[in-house]
Every structure is written in structure tokens, then in C-alpha cells.
Design a protein around this motif. Structure first.
Motif, short mmCIF file in Angstrom:
data_model
loop_
_atom_site.label_atom_id
_atom_site.label_comp_id
_atom_site.label_asym_id
_atom_site.label_seq_id
_atom_site.Cartn_x
_atom_site.Cartn_y
_atom_site.Cartn_z
N ASP A 468 -26.05 54.00 26.33
CA ASP A 468 -25.84 52.94 27.32
C ASP A 468 -24.49 53.07 28.01
O ASP A 468 -23.95 52.08 28.52
N ASP A 469 -23.90 54.29 28.02
CA ASP A 469 -22.63 54.61 28.69
C ASP A 469 -21.45 53.85 28.09
O ASP A 469 -20.51 53.45 28.81
N THR A 470 -21.46 53.65 26.79
CA THR A 470 -20.37 52.95 26.12
C THR A 470 -19.85 53.77 24.95
O THR A 470 -20.56 54.64 24.40
N LEU A 471 -18.62 53.46 24.55
CA LEU A 471 -18.00 54.02 23.34
C LEU A 471 -17.47 52.84 22.55
O LEU A 471 -16.67 52.04 23.07
N THR A 491 -23.37 59.23 30.67
CA THR A 491 -23.83 60.40 29.92
C THR A 491 -25.28 60.69 30.29
O THR A 491 -26.07 59.76 30.51
N MET A 492 -25.61 61.94 30.40
CA MET A 492 -26.95 62.36 30.79
C MET A 492 -27.64 63.21 29.73
O MET A 492 -28.76 63.67 29.95
N PHE A 493 -26.99 63.44 28.62
CA PHE A 493 -27.54 64.31 27.58
C PHE A 493 -27.56 63.57 26.25
O PHE A 493 -26.65 62.77 25.95
N PRO A 494 -28.54 63.83 25.41
CA PRO A 494 -28.65 63.12 24.11
C PRO A 494 -27.77 63.72 23.02
O PRO A 494 -28.00 63.43 21.84
N MET A 495 -26.79 64.53 23.40
CA MET A 495 -25.90 65.11 22.38
C MET A 495 -24.43 65.05 22.79
O MET A 495 -23.61 65.83 22.31
N THR A 496 -24.06 64.07 23.65
CA THR A 496 -22.67 63.91 24.05
C THR A 496 -21.85 63.44 22.85
O THR A 496 -22.22 62.49 22.15
N ILE A 507 -8.96 58.91 20.34
CA ILE A 507 -10.41 59.13 20.32
C ILE A 507 -10.77 59.76 21.66
O ILE A 507 -10.32 59.27 22.72
N VAL A 508 -11.57 60.80 21.65
CA VAL A 508 -11.92 61.51 22.87
C VAL A 508 -13.43 61.59 22.99
O VAL A 508 -14.16 61.70 21.99
N THR A 509 -13.92 61.44 24.21
CA THR A 509 -15.33 61.61 24.52
C THR A 509 -15.43 62.22 25.92
O THR A 509 -14.41 62.40 26.60
N GLY A 510 -16.66 62.51 26.33
CA GLY A 510 -16.86 63.14 27.62
C GLY A 510 -17.83 62.34 28.48
O GLY A 510 -18.62 61.54 27.99
N THR A 511 -17.75 62.59 29.77
CA THR A 511 -18.66 61.96 30.73
C THR A 511 -19.40 63.05 31.48
O THR A 511 -18.91 64.16 31.65
N SER A 512 -20.59 62.71 31.95
CA SER A 512 -21.41 63.66 32.71
C SER A 512 -22.03 62.93 33.89
O SER A 512 -22.43 61.77 33.77
N VAL A 513 -22.11 63.61 35.01
CA VAL A 513 -22.66 63.04 36.24
C VAL A 513 -23.59 64.07 36.86
O VAL A 513 -23.63 65.24 36.47
N GLN A 514 -24.31 63.63 37.84
CA GLN A 514 -25.20 64.53 38.55
C GLN A 514 -24.39 65.39 39.52
O GLN A 514 -23.29 65.02 39.94
N ARG A 515 -24.97 66.52 39.87
CA ARG A 515 -24.30 67.41 40.80
C ARG A 515 -24.14 66.73 42.16
O ARG A 515 -25.05 66.08 42.65
N GLY A 516 -22.98 66.96 42.72
CA GLY A 516 -22.68 66.35 44.01
C GLY A 516 -22.13 64.96 43.92
O GLY A 516 -21.77 64.36 44.95
N CYS A 517 -22.03 64.40 42.72
CA CYS A 517 -21.52 63.03 42.54
C CYS A 517 -20.18 63.00 41.82
O CYS A 517 -19.84 62.01 41.17
N GLY A 518 -19.44 64.07 41.88
CA GLY A 518 -18.15 64.14 41.21
C GLY A 518 -18.16 65.20 40.11
O GLY A 518 -18.94 66.16 40.15
N ALA A 541 -16.35 75.14 37.70
CA ALA A 541 -17.38 75.98 37.09
C ALA A 541 -18.59 75.15 36.67
O ALA A 541 -19.72 75.62 36.70
N ALA A 542 -18.36 73.92 36.27
CA ALA A 542 -19.48 73.05 35.87
C ALA A 542 -19.07 71.61 36.12
O ALA A 542 -17.89 71.27 36.06
N HIS A 543 -20.02 70.74 36.39
CA HIS A 543 -19.73 69.35 36.73
C HIS A 543 -20.22 68.39 35.68
O HIS A 543 -20.16 67.19 35.90
N THR A 544 -20.74 68.89 34.57
CA THR A 544 -21.32 68.03 33.55
C THR A 544 -20.82 68.44 32.19
O THR A 544 -20.90 69.62 31.83
N LEU A 545 -20.31 67.47 31.43
CA LEU A 545 -19.81 67.74 30.09
C LEU A 545 -20.85 67.32 29.07
O LEU A 545 -21.41 66.24 29.16
#
Length: 567
Positions: A468-471, A491-496, A507-518, A541-545
Motif C-alpha cells: 500500500d506504498d507505506t513503510l 512500489t510496483m513489485f512484490p519483492m521491494t 532504515i532504507v527502502t526503495g521506490t519504483s515508478v512507471q517509465r516516463g514518470c520519473g 540506466a533504469a527507472h525502477t528499483l
């Protein structure tokens, strides 16, 4: 009757004639061989008689008795013959008589060897003594050379003190000379004191005493310690972001990362079914993997993790069977598949549906766990791949099955935590598989896949990364509400992933977006206040973590082409 007598008489005559002939033959053979034997005996007798005569003559002419003196020059009167007797050589059939056998005096040989050894040892000792004397002379010369400049400095100081004492009264000059003599007793003065002006002593007496030479160094060290303490207070300065390289795994998403405990090797897996091994020490400028394989054939790799000893890797894929390989990629074990027609999943020997993730036990070697779509969390042992060790079955508050999406051990290995598809987080005691010890039913939104749960290093705090895009941060001692919550982390992946820093301050985490949206980001939060303190943007090189892995002095994040940041 007459005919029978005639027949017997005839047979008797025939037999007598045959016996007579046989006796004549035997006599002939005896006489023949007897003649031959007598002739041989006569020949042997004459030969022995001749040899005896020859030996008798040689024995009378020899200087000594025995076989060692055959062939010696015979004392024959009227002849100057020299060398061995030719008649004896012809008679015996071989020559060489007259050569004396060599005799050895063993006592003399031993005595000579002992003398030689004593002489050699004496020469060796003399050579060692000479070398020691030369080394002593060299050391004395070096010490004298080192003392020459210091002695010259002390002489200068002495002359200066004498010249200053002459200007004063005689009594003061005597006292100063005595004090200077007292001061000169002991090691020589350092060069700095000898080169300073003459009235330094008076200035030192009038003013306060100077600090010892080590105090300045101590003050500098205190300043450095203060700076270090300031750096320690600011954990952001410890984030390793000074260097960055890009390692190309393939053309598809990198969905799994595993870092060796020593930080020397990295293993990556992706949606292209490949698992690649990277060695930082043996890597050249091309940044290529040294090994690539497909351990699970046509299944996507979902999780890779090194064991605590670094000798085994847990491979979790889209199949129902987890695998363990060694650090070179060779298979160690494969979990058994359970019977999907059994209703109670506790009665099967393994998983019956697709796996999600897995984790090694932090203390016990060879133990790991996996979670699956069959609504179970199972623990395994490497030595026993034919059956799981224990089974944990997550349930809703109404007792229905619920699928776990991620699982992990606590730092001491006594607790097992799992996040489920209904948004709940359930924690069991490792030794009690029936009911969970802690259960929070609305940790995240229902229907979203919680991608990661991890314990802090002190074991009191649990972090969860929700779909749900929360930490969120949880205190397991009061597991009734979250300590902190941060939103706006897409987040767009079930293993972030999310993870704690080694000092438990970040504490560190990552965010992921669709291509062309940052672009995706690495986001750092301070654990104490849960404020966003630092961000790292992903390169072009890549836009999604997707994945994050923390090691000694590095953060590794994965995407379509994953990158590494090293301090």
C-alpha cells in the motif's frame, strides 16, 4: 601226454636261451661302462696328481701361506722368471693370482674422521666470533655517530651558560655553573632546546612552565575525537554513496540479490531464469559475471540469500521446491514436493504451490524457511531434504487460510514473522507452531502484498514494507499499533525490500515508478524520529528499483540493470 611234455620242454629251452642272451647283454654293458669309468678315474687321478705337484711347488716358493699369495714370484734357482706361473694358469683354467687383497684399519679411519670434524667445527666457531665482533664494532660506530651531533649541541649550551654566568657575580657564576653541571648530568639535550636563545631559561623561570611536548598532541587528538563524535552523531555521513558502478545482469528485471557476508561476492537472479555470480576481487574493467546458470530451469528467481558462513546459497523460484547450491553454483539439496491432494497441509512433506521467499536461520547452520501459496511457512534442514522440519499455518481471525507473502527470522532466531495477503503480520515462537505469539490483523491494507518484513539488530523493532506504498515501524514488545508510518513510497513489485543500517540508526527502502514518470529512489529514514534524511536517485540506466542489499561499506540495489554504490 607225450605231446604235452614235448611242448613244455620246448618252452623251457626257449626261456633258457633268452636268459642266457640277457645275461650276456648285461655283462657287456657292465664291462663297457666300467672301462669308461676307470679311464675317467685314471684321468682324474693323473690330473689331481699334477695339480698337487704344482701346488706343492708354488707353496714352497711363496712368501706366505694361503690362497692370497698364489702367483707370487717363486724363488727358483737359476731362473729370473717374473709374473704368475703359466703352468698353474693352464692347470687351474684362470689367471689373476698374485693380487693382494686390500685391508682397512677402521679405527684409523674413525680417528681421522673425528679429527676432521673437530677441525671444521673450530673453524666455524672462529668465523662466527669474527662476525659478531664486526657487528659489535659497526653498532658502536653508529652509536658514536648518532651521539656526535647531540654532544655538539650540549657543548654549545654549556658555552652559552658559561658566558651568561661571567656577566653576573662570582657567587652566582659558581651557582649557575654548578646548576648547569647538574643539568648536564644524564642524557643530552634535544636539538630544539640547544638552538633556542640563551635567555630561555630565565624566561621559563619568570613565566609559567611550558606544557610538556605531549600535551599539544593530546589536544589535537581530542579535537579529532570531537570531530569523530560529531560524524558519529550524524549517520547520514556514513551512507556509502561516493562511488557507483553498473553491472549488467540481463535485459529483464533483476528480482533477487544475495551478498556474501564478507562482501566479496554477489549473486543475482532475474525474470530471465538466470543466476549470475560476481566476484569483486577478480572483476576487471568489463564488470562481467564469472559464472551464469539456470538452477530452476524455466522458473523466475524470486529470492537469493547467502548463509551466515557464506558457503551455501538459498534459491527460491516460482516453483514449489526450493534449492540450495554452494558458492560455486553446484546443487547441494532440493526440497521435496508435497502431495497437493491432501487437505491438511501439515500432513504433507513439502510445499504444493508456488514459493514467495525464503530465509536462513541466523544462528543454526543448515536451517532455513520458505513460504508458499499453499498458505504455509515451512522450516527445513539441509541434511534432510525429504521432509520439512516444522509447519506454520497462518490464519485469519476467523480461522481461515491466508497466504503469506514474505517471512523472516528474528536476529536471535527465536521468532518467525510472516506478512500475509490480508494485511496482517503474524509472529510465532520458533518452537511453537500452533498459535502465533503476536498477531496484528490490519498492519497494511488487505489485498496488497507486503513485500518485506525485517527485524532490527537489537531485536525489538520490526519494519514492514507494504504493497500500500507505506513503510511502518513496529515495537514487538507493544504490538498493538505502529511506532511510525511513512507513506508516498510507490512500489510496483512484490519483492521491494527494506533494511536497517548496521548501527540501527537508519532504515532504507526503495521506490519504483512507471517509465516516463520519473525515476526510482533509495530513501533513508532515521529510526529515532522516522524523518526522511537522505535520498539517492537511480541513474538513467533504469527507472525502477526492485531489490536492496546492504553489506560492509556498500548498498546494492537492483532494477532492470542493477547498480552498486560503494563507499
Amino acid at each position: 601226454m607225450v605231446s604235452c611234455d614235448v611242448e613244455f620242454e620246448t618252452i623251457f629251452r626257449i626261456l633258457r636261451i633268452k636268459c642266457h642272451l640277457a645275461s650276456k647283454r648285461v655283462f657287456f654293458f657292465v664291462v663297457f661302462f666300467g672301462c669308461i669309468g676307470s679311464s675317467l678315474l685314471c684321468a682324474d687321478f693323473f690330473w689331481l696328481q699334477r695339480v698337487g705337484t704344482t701346488l706343492r711347488c708354488s707353496a714352497q716358493s711363496a712368501h706366505c701361506s694361503g690362497f692370497s699369495c698364489f702367483g707370487a714370484r717363486a724363488l727358483v734357482t737359476g731362473s729370473d722368471a717374473s709374473g704368475p706361473d703359466p703352468q698353474l694358469a693352464v692347470t687351474m683354467g684362470f689367471t689373476g693370482f698374485g693380487k693382494k687383497a686390500r685391508t682397512f684399519d677402521l679405527e684409523a679411519m674413525f680417528e681421522q674422521t673425528r679429527r676432521t670434524a673437530v677441525e671444521r667445527s673450530r673453524k666455524t666457531l672462529e668465523a662466527r666470533e669474527k662476525e659478531e665482533e664486526m657487528n659489535r664494532e659497526k653498532e658502536l660506530r653508529r652509536q658514536s655517530e648518532d651521539l656526535e651531533p647531540t654532544s655538539s649541541g650540549s657543548n654549545v649550551a654549556r658555552d652559552c651558560s658559561k658566558s651568561s654566568s661571567r656577566d653576573t657575580s662570582s657567587s652566582e657564576s659558581e651557582a649557575s655553573s654548578e646548576s648547569s653541571d647538574d643539568e648536564l648530568i644524564g642524557p643530552p639535550l634535544p636539538l630544539k632546546m640547544a638552538e633556542e636563545p640563551v635567555n630561555r631559561m630565565e624566561e621559563d623561570i619568570l613565566g609559567p612552565l611550558p606544557p610538556p611536548p605531549g600535551e599539544d598532541v593530546e589536544e589535537e587528538e581530542d579535537d579529532d575525537d570531537d570531530d569523530d563524535s560529531e560524524e558519529e552523531e550524524n549517520p547520514v555521513q556514513k551512507i556509502p554513496d561516493s562511488h557507483e558502478i553498473t553491472l549488467k545482469h540481463g535485459t529483464k528485471t533483476v528480482s533477487a540479490l544475495g551478498l556474501d557476508p564478507s562482501g566479496a561476492r554477489l549473486v543475482t537472479g532475474g525474470y530471465d531464469y538466470d543466476v549470475k555470480f560476481w566476484d569483486f576481487a577478480g572483476m576487471d574493467a568489463s564488470f562481467k559475471a564469472f559464472r551464469s546458470l539456470q538452477p530452476c530451469e524455466c522458473h523466475q528467481i524470486k529470492s537469493l540469500q547467502y548463509s551466515n558462513t557464506g558457503d551455501m546459497i538459498l534459491v527460491v523460484s516460482g516453483s514449489s521446491q526450493a534449492k540450495v547450491i554452494d558458492r560455486d553454483g553446484f546443487e547441494v539439496m532440493e526440497c521435496i514436493k508435497g502431495d497437493q491432494y491432501i487437505v491438511d497441509m501439515a500432513n504433507t512433506k513439502g510445499h504444493t504451490a508456488m514459493l514467495h521467499t525464503g530465509s536462513w536461520h541466523p544462528k543454526i547452520k543448515g536451517e532455513f524457511m520458505t513460504c508458499s501459496n499453499d498458505a504455509t511457512v515451512r522450516t527445513w534442514e539441509v541434511e534432510n531434504p525429504k521432509k520439512q522440519k516444522s509447519v506454520f499455518k497462518p490464519r485469519t481471525m476467523q480461522g481461515k487460510k491466508v497466504i503469506p507473502t514474505t517471512c523472516t527470522y528474528s536476529r536471535d532466531g527465536n521468532l518467525i514473522a510472516a506478512a500475509c495477503q490480508n494485511g496482517s503480520i503474524q509472529i510465532w515462537d520458533r518452537n511453537l507452531t500452533v498459535h502465533p505469539k503476536f498477531h496484528y490483523k490490519q498492519a497494511h491494507d488487505p489485498g496488497t502484498d507486503t513485500s518485506c518484513v525485517t527485524f532490527s539488530y537489537d531485536g525489538n523493532v520490526l519494519a514492514s514494507r507494504g504493497g500500500d506504498d507505506t513503510l511502518k515501524l513496529w515495537d514487538i514488545r507493544q504490538f498493538n499499533k505502529p511506532l511510525f508510518s511513512a507513506s508516498g513510497l510507490p512500489t510496483m513489485f512484490p519483492m521491494t525490500d527494506c533494511c536497517f543500517s548496521p548501527d540501527d540508526k537508519l532504515i532504507v527502502t526503495g521506490t519504483s515508478v512507471q517509465r516516463g514518470c520519473g525515476s526510482g529512489k533509495l530513501v533513508f529514514f532515521e529510526r529515532r524520529t522516522f524523518q526522511r534524511v537522505y535520498e539517492i536517485d537511480i541513474t538513467d540506466a533504469a527507472h525502477t528499483l526492485v531489490r536492496i542489499s546492504a553489506g560492509p561499506g556498500m548498498f546494492i540495489r537492483s532494477a532492470n540493470q542493477f547498480e552498486e554504490r560503494r563507499s
